[in-house]
Design a protein around this motif. Sequence first.
Motif, PDB file in Angstrom:
ATOM      1  N   TYR A 209     -68.403  53.845  22.179  1.00  0.00           N
ATOM      2  CA  TYR A 209     -69.136  54.138  23.411  1.00  0.00           C
ATOM      3  C   TYR A 209     -68.161  54.381  24.562  1.00  0.00           C
ATOM      4  N   GLU A 214     -71.439  51.507  36.922  1.00  0.00           N
ATOM      5  CA  GLU A 214     -71.947  52.547  37.804  1.00  0.00           C
ATOM      6  C   GLU A 214     -72.817  51.943  38.900  1.00  0.00           C
ATOM      7  N   CYS A 219     -77.466  56.384  39.037  1.00  0.00           N
ATOM      8  CA  CYS A 219     -77.979  56.572  37.673  1.00  0.00           C
ATOM      9  C   CYS A 219     -79.414  56.103  37.498  1.00  0.00           C
ATOM     10  N   GLU A 222     -82.042  57.623  35.053  1.00  0.00           N
ATOM     11  CA  GLU A 222     -81.845  57.531  33.607  1.00  0.00           C
ATOM     12  C   GLU A 222     -82.345  56.216  33.013  1.00  0.00           C
ATOM     13  N   LEU A 223     -82.619  55.229  33.836  1.00  0.00           N
ATOM     14  CA  LEU A 223     -82.804  53.868  33.324  1.00  0.00           C
ATOM     15  C   LEU A 223     -84.205  53.581  32.802  1.00  0.00           C
ATOM     16  N   VAL A 258     -74.677  48.766  37.573  1.00  0.00           N
ATOM     17  CA  VAL A 258     -75.215  49.066  36.244  1.00  0.00           C
ATOM     18  C   VAL A 258     -74.064  49.167  35.255  1.00  0.00           C
ATOM     19  N   THR A 260     -73.029  50.343  31.720  1.00  0.00           N
ATOM     20  CA  THR A 260     -73.604  51.377  30.862  1.00  0.00           C
ATOM     21  C   THR A 260     -72.755  51.578  29.620  1.00  0.00           C
ATOM     22  N   CYS A 261     -73.430  51.971  28.535  1.00  0.00           N
ATOM     23  CA  CYS A 261     -72.705  52.516  27.390  1.00  0.00           C
ATOM     24  C   CYS A 261     -73.322  53.873  27.066  1.00  0.00           C
ATOM     25  N   ARG A 262     -72.450  54.858  26.933  1.00  0.00           N
ATOM     26  CA  ARG A 262     -72.870  56.241  26.732  1.00  0.00           C
ATOM     27  C   ARG A 262     -72.174  56.829  25.510  1.00  0.00           C
ATOM     28  N   LEU A 267     -77.004  58.248  28.035  1.00  0.00           N
ATOM     29  CA  LEU A 267     -77.116  56.810  28.231  1.00  0.00           C
ATOM     30  C   LEU A 267     -77.858  56.188  27.052  1.00  0.00           C
ATOM     31  N   PHE A 270     -77.959  49.837  28.923  1.00  0.00           N
ATOM     32  CA  PHE A 270     -77.517  49.454  30.265  1.00  0.00           C
ATOM     33  C   PHE A 270     -77.977  48.036  30.572  1.00  0.00           C
ATOM     34  N   LEU A 301     -73.548  43.986  27.110  1.00  0.00           N
ATOM     35  CA  LEU A 301     -73.988  44.547  28.382  1.00  0.00           C
ATOM     36  C   LEU A 301     -74.589  43.499  29.314  1.00  0.00           C
TER      37      LEU A 301
END
Length: 390
Positions: A209, A214, A219, A222-223, A258, A260-262, A267, A270, A301
Amino acid sequence: MATTCPVISRISGVRSLDPAVWRRLTADGPHFYASLPWLAAQEDFSGQPQRLLVAEQDGAVTAVLPYAVPDREFNPFYEPRALWGERAPAADGLIHLGVGRGYDNPVLLEASPEGERGELVAALANEVGRLVAETGRPAVAQYVRATATDTVAALLGGTAVTVVPVGLNAVIRLPGTGFDDYLRALPGSRASRRRKIGYERRRFEAAGYHVGCEKLRDCRDELAPLLVQLQHKHGQSATTESTARLLGSQAEHLDGIVFTCRRDGDLLGFSLVYPWHDALHVRMAGFDYPRLAGAFEYFNLTTYLPIDHAYRHGLREVHLGMESYRAKLLRGAVLAPTITLLGPGAVDDPDGLRAAAWRRAAAWENEIHDTAGAFTITGVFKEAGACPNG
């Protein structure tokens, strides 16, 4: 020292009070959920102004008591009947004392600790009594810290108060200056726990990841879909639209962080946290479950990355909230009891309600070996007979 009797007024809207007053009210640190940014975000999301009882003495605000008179409760954790069945009153038939939301409810906020506390509490209790008479609704205070029980019972009238256990808040206190100090301080079988945590961190790092820290405002769009996935996984009802509105209101008022792992920019997981004074409050998490690598994303996380961040920024605690008690205990959390107090007239069968509340608490025995012991405290809680052994 205050020299005049408290004068109590009713105010609508948290921004009706000077921000300097809120800073004094929350200056001691523990009251993130009574901070002006948090309450303003809740107001904007609900569309309803927060109601306040404001005490003034000698021309200065000495205390604030928030309250609400809801028409409907959407969160089952704030609905007494969802928690304890038909013996409990419905949320929409009660006056709710305190800030609500957050499962850690500061009810009375004192801006002048050197004031005449007894007189102040009595004056506010009289005004609560008038609200009860005007609305025909009994009063309740939910998710109250154990140390506040006597004061809150006095605000509710001081007699015929029904007191029941409702939850346990998990907090990791951070010794030393870095993650290794946290590991060394773990209780119990420390070596095995250190190995387990090390393994979980290595698996996460090896999953490939892109891990980030962030800003919520950058973001937030996206959550919501990921948060809704987590809520549905745990049997909670939520919509992407309402969740996006909630996140949007918080992004407007709070400096959320936040983790995050992307993967390839997408995304996949989070956690949302808020720093406040010397603590980090973990508020939300979400995951795109079908696309995860199965690399302990949740604990990395919601626990390990926040601990790392807290150490780097000189914070001393990470607040993990309720539920999943065993997992949090294994990672070094301590549990603080929170309780619900129901005022006179709220409960027809207090003994039955207490029994139902303790049955719910007993369901945590596989996570907490001594549930009753976790709720053993002094003061009105014990005197009210809430503990089955008390």
